[in-house]
Scaffold this active site. Structure first.
Site, PDB file in Angstrom:
ATOM      1  N   TYR A 221      -5.121  -2.736  16.677  1.00 57.53           N
ATOM      2  CA  TYR A 221      -5.172  -4.339  17.261  1.00 57.53           C
ATOM      3  C   TYR A 221      -4.816  -4.531  18.804  1.00 57.53           C
ATOM      4  O   TYR A 221      -5.241  -5.437  19.164  1.00 57.53           O
ATOM      5  CB  TYR A 221      -3.682  -5.037  16.471  1.00 57.53           C
ATOM      6  CG  TYR A 221      -4.160  -4.942  15.009  1.00 57.53           C
ATOM      7  CD1 TYR A 221      -5.218  -5.766  14.343  1.00 57.53           C
ATOM      8  CD2 TYR A 221      -3.574  -4.266  14.128  1.00 57.53           C
ATOM      9  CE1 TYR A 221      -5.433  -5.574  12.920  1.00 57.53           C
ATOM     10  CE2 TYR A 221      -3.607  -4.011  12.773  1.00 57.53           C
ATOM     11  CZ  TYR A 221      -4.610  -4.851  12.097  1.00 57.53           C
ATOM     12  OH  TYR A 221      -4.680  -4.790  10.751  1.00 57.53           O
TER      13      TYR A 221
ATOM     14  N   HIS B  95      -9.732  -8.566   4.680  1.00 53.72           N
ATOM     15  CA  HIS B  95      -8.734  -8.149   5.817  1.00 53.72           C
ATOM     16  C   HIS B  95      -8.756  -9.036   6.786  1.00 53.72           C
ATOM     17  O   HIS B  95      -7.753  -9.149   7.796  1.00 53.72           O
ATOM     18  CB  HIS B  95      -8.702  -6.603   5.939  1.00 53.72           C
ATOM     19  CG  HIS B  95      -7.738  -5.705   5.124  1.00 53.72           C
ATOM     20  ND1 HIS B  95      -7.246  -6.243   3.994  1.00 53.72           N
ATOM     21  CD2 HIS B  95      -7.132  -4.768   5.426  1.00 53.72           C
ATOM     22  CE1 HIS B  95      -6.539  -5.166   3.611  1.00 53.72           C
ATOM     23  NE2 HIS B  95      -6.403  -4.434   4.372  1.00 53.72           N
TER      24      HIS B  95
ATOM     25  N   ARG C 220      -5.567 -11.002   7.600  1.00 49.61           N
ATOM     26  CA  ARG C 220      -4.526 -10.054   7.950  1.00 49.61           C
ATOM     27  C   ARG C 220      -4.387  -9.486   9.301  1.00 49.61           C
ATOM     28  O   ARG C 220      -3.539  -9.700  10.216  1.00 49.61           O
ATOM     29  CB  ARG C 220      -4.313  -8.777   6.867  1.00 49.61           C
ATOM     30  CG  ARG C 220      -3.362  -7.786   7.068  1.00 49.61           C
ATOM     31  CD  ARG C 220      -3.448  -6.928   6.122  1.00 49.61           C
ATOM     32  NE  ARG C 220      -2.849  -5.625   6.274  1.00 49.61           N
ATOM     33  CZ  ARG C 220      -1.517  -5.295   6.096  1.00 49.61           C
ATOM     34  NH1 ARG C 220      -0.551  -6.149   5.705  1.00 49.61           N
ATOM     35  NH2 ARG C 220      -1.178  -3.875   6.490  1.00 49.61           N
TER      36      ARG C 220
ATOM     37  N   HIS D  65       3.016  -1.036   8.059  1.00 57.05           N
ATOM     38  CA  HIS D  65       2.700   0.359   8.226  1.00 57.05           C
ATOM     39  C   HIS D  65       3.610   1.200   8.528  1.00 57.05           C
ATOM     40  O   HIS D  65       4.465   1.171   9.244  1.00 57.05           O
ATOM     41  CB  HIS D  65       1.798   0.014   9.818  1.00 57.05           C
ATOM     42  CG  HIS D  65       0.550  -0.799   9.522  1.00 57.05           C
ATOM     43  ND1 HIS D  65      -0.044  -1.322  10.659  1.00 57.05           N
ATOM     44  CD2 HIS D  65      -0.443  -1.112   8.791  1.00 57.05           C
ATOM     45  CE1 HIS D  65      -1.170  -1.951  10.260  1.00 57.05           C
ATOM     46  NE2 HIS D  65      -1.251  -1.769   9.097  1.00 57.05           N
TER      47      HIS D  65
ATOM     48  N   LYS E 229       0.927  -0.974  -0.073  1.00 56.52           N
ATOM     49  CA  LYS E 229      -0.018   0.222   0.050  1.00 56.52           C
ATOM     50  C   LYS E 229       0.884   1.456  -0.066  1.00 56.52           C
ATOM     51  O   LYS E 229       1.862   1.453   0.704  1.00 56.52           O
ATOM     52  CB  LYS E 229      -0.778   0.032   1.455  1.00 56.52           C
ATOM     53  CG  LYS E 229      -2.079   0.987   1.279  1.00 56.52           C
ATOM     54  CD  LYS E 229      -2.807   0.752   2.465  1.00 56.52           C
ATOM     55  CE  LYS E 229      -4.002   1.790   2.404  1.00 56.52           C
ATOM     56  NZ  LYS E 229      -5.017   1.695   3.483  1.00 56.52           N
TER      57      LYS E 229
END
Length: 292
Positions: free
Chosen positions: A275, A240, A243, A266, A172
């Site tokens: 998370y 997702h 993941r 990230h 990404k």
């Protein structure tokens, strides 16, 4: 109004917005137009819309319709994007002040429970398809996005019995990263590579698609995952989820935020910190433990 909206949607397409994004903005702007007509008896001409109108619309969505905060904020964002474009096009003199966004009660992204992971992997093992096993392991054990997994070339994979690294060249935002491959995923990849070498000797892709020169599409890959989710009786599995499960499991096993962020790719730690928030299941267990 119809012509103004159509010009705006054409602008979104011309600037690279996906069909899904354009469809979402269309739905949200039509909802605003419907409210405006019902409230004021006329079309929402961009030059006439005031900050008071926007506050009333937000309040109506929250207090009358009872919409969730993320839905309210998304609709307001669509209106702001449209009005900003109108200002740039000379269709409105200025952008009115928008109310602050509605605070959202954010929890950890959806992750599979251990029992669900076991059921999913059991169905994969029963099916015995090495490609499917390797694909699912890359997302579940290595935290790859679906798009990242299907974009892998053979040269991006280096796995042996005691070592394994996956190179993600275009994550990404175009970010490059190297992801370690744990034992179960290494085993699944080696088994798939042995089969793949005979079946697709000329393809450069780890997961070839309909033809050797094209990779498996993200949509096709996700249909594979959904097939096993259905067999394992796992509902509402999103692209997702695997993941998210990988990230959650790493943190529960003692990994720190920096390590998990590096694996997931990230750029900001606050993206990984989500998370650490409790899930609905975590909160339910906490309430049960505290019940008198």
């Amino acid at each position: 109004m119809s012509e103004t909206f159509d010009r705006y949607f054409s602008h979104l397409k011309d600037t690279g917005s996906s069909a899904h994004t354009v469809s979402g903005y269309r739905k949200d702007l039509l909802a605003f137009a419907s409210w405006y007509r019902g409230t004021f008896g006329e079309d929402p001409e961009p030059e006439k819309i005031t900050s008071i109108d926007l506050r009333e619309y937000q309040g109506w969505m929250r207090n009358v319709k009872g919409l969730k905060p993320n839905t309210v904020n998304r609709r307001m964002k669509a209106v702001k994007s449209w009005l900003s474009w109108c200002v740039n096009q000379g269709l409105a003199p200025r952008l009115p002040d928008f109310p602050k966004g509605v605070p959202e009660a954010r929890r950890a992204p959806q992750a599979l429970e251990r029992a669900e992971v076991n059921r999913l992997l059991r169905e994969v093992e029963r099916e015995g398809d090495p490609r499917d096993a390797a694909l699912i392991r890359l997302m579940l054990s290595c935290g790859l996005r679906v798009s990242e997994a299907v974009s892998l070339r053979l040269e991006d994979v280096d796995v042996g019995e005691r070592h394994g690294v996956i190179v993600v060249r275009s994550g990404k935002g175009g970010k490059y990263r190297e992801v370690p491959v744990p034992p179960a995923a290494r085993r699944a990849l080696r088994e798939w590579l042995a089969v793949r070498e005979k079946k697709y000797p000329r393809s450069p892709w780890l997961f070839p698609g309909a033809t050797d020169d094209r990779p498996l599409t993200p949509g096709a890959a996700w249909r594979i995952v959904k097939k096993y989710a259905w067999k394992a009786r796992i509902s509402d599995l999103h692209p997702h989820t695997l993941r998210h499960t990988c990230a959650t499991n790493m943190l529960r096993s003692g990994a720190n935020l920096v390590e998990v962020a590096s694996v997931l790719g990230h750029a900001r730690l606050d993206s990984t910190a989500v998370y650490t928030r409790p899930s609905v299941a975590d909160l339910a267990r906490a309430v049960e433990r505290g019940e008198a």
